[in-house]
Enzyme design. Structure first.
Site, mmCIF file in Angstrom:
data_model
loop_
_atom_site.group_PDB
_atom_site.id
_atom_site.type_symbol
_atom_site.label_atom_id
_atom_site.label_comp_id
_atom_site.label_asym_id
_atom_site.label_seq_id
_atom_site.Cartn_x
_atom_site.Cartn_y
_atom_site.Cartn_z
ATOM 1 N N HIS A 136 1.058 -1.053 0.017
ATOM 2 C CA HIS A 136 -0.130 -0.374 -0.123
ATOM 3 C C HIS A 136 1.028 0.776 -0.195
ATOM 4 C CE1 HIS A 136 -3.811 1.983 0.470
ATOM 5 N NE2 HIS A 136 -3.356 3.413 0.988
ATOM 6 N N CYS A 137 0.593 2.488 -1.456
ATOM 7 C CA CYS A 137 1.169 2.924 -1.459
ATOM 8 C C CYS A 137 1.092 4.616 -0.102
ATOM 9 C CB CYS A 137 1.956 3.238 -2.586
ATOM 10 S SG CYS A 137 2.590 4.922 -2.762
#
Length: 290
Positions: A130-131
């Site tokens: 997850h960025c």
């Protein structure tokens, strides 16, 4: 996967706003300060550099928008693993108990390489990580777009850094002349403080993902593989990543079979994300329909 399911609704995100402002600042300072001060914006070298850098900035902005807006891949509510499917010689199971992987939070089975994201609160196909900088997971449907964005971001930042250094060097050569070059000093300092660490971080990120692509691993699979390798060696066996098909096959599985489109954010080759080629398919000569 339809276009409707691939698009996400936009919500305000401070990290995304910071990235957009950084892109705008780097573009404006590069065009109207570095290029203009070094070459002259309307000279032949100035126009050429401005056109090239504008093209890079446009691709960087376009691919960033795609990375933010593209859904990484959802697990269909009807998905059910078929343990009797002869074309699926490998099924991922839980570490403890050996049962098929099942998500208690989403109440459905997990396809191979899918993982639950606690931030998105759902399972993501071929989840990498997850960025926060795209306010999105990097997964099956947007992994190539994310990689292409990072490539353009690296090229743009390094290009802008070269323009910055050249402009500063040119400015030093005019230090003795009556030219108000000191008015841009703040822009130079701020740009240097932004571009140097950003270029280093992006180069490291790109290098890391090139390594992952060449071995057909996600970030999650890399860390799981380290543990699996340790357990295999402890048990006297050898662990091989089942999705590693060789460098070229690994590259084409992510970037596509058509090399000229590798730098364009298209992903028509990726398939459903519910089934992936493995070394067992190659060994057994199984024809895979993704």
């Amino acid at each position: 996967m339809s276009e409707k399911t691939r698009q996400r609704r936009f919500t305000f995100s401070l990290p995304v706003t910071v990235v957009v402002l950084a892109i705008a600042y780097i573009y404006l300072s590069s065009i109207f300060v570095f290029i203009d001060h070094w070459f002259g914006l309307f000279s032949s070298p100035g126009i050429i550099n401005a056109v090239v850098f504008t093209s890079l900035a446009a691709m960087c902005s376009f691919t960033y928008h795609s990375a933010v807006s593209t859904d990484p891949g959802r697990v269909p509510s009807t998905y059910m693993p078929d343990v009797e499917d002869f074309q699926s010689p490998i099924h991922e199971i839980k570490r403890k108990g050996g049962d098929l992987r099942y998500c208690q939070k989403c109440s459905h089975y997990k396809p191979p390489r899918a993982h639950h994201c606690r931030i998105c609160k759902r399972c993501v196909l071929r989840m990498d990580h997850h960025c926060i900088w795209i306010n999105n997971c990097v997964g099956h449907a947007n992994y190539k777009v994310f990689i292409v964005f990072v490539m353009y971001a690296v090229i743009s930042c390094v290009y802008s850094l070269v323009l910055l250094v050249g402009s500063v060097a040119y400015d030093d050569g005019l230090r003795g002349e009556k030219k108000n070059s000191g008015s841009f000093r703040t822009v130079y300092v701020v740009s240097g403080l932004l571009l140097v660490p950003l270029s280093i971080a992006l180069c490291v990120l790109l290098g890391w993902h090139i390594y992952l692509i060449l071995h057909n691993k996600t970030t999650i699979e890399y860390h799981e593989g380290v543990r699996a390798l340790w357990l295999a060696e402890k048990g006297g066996s050898i662990y091989n990543h089942p999705y590693d098909l060789g460098p070229y096959e690994n590259l084409t599985s992510v970037l596509g079979p058509n090399i000229p489109t590798w730098l364009w954010p298209t992903a028509s080759h990726i398939g459903s994300g519910l089934r992936f080629s493995t070394v067992y398919d190659v060994t057994q000569g199984v024809s895979i329909s993704k």
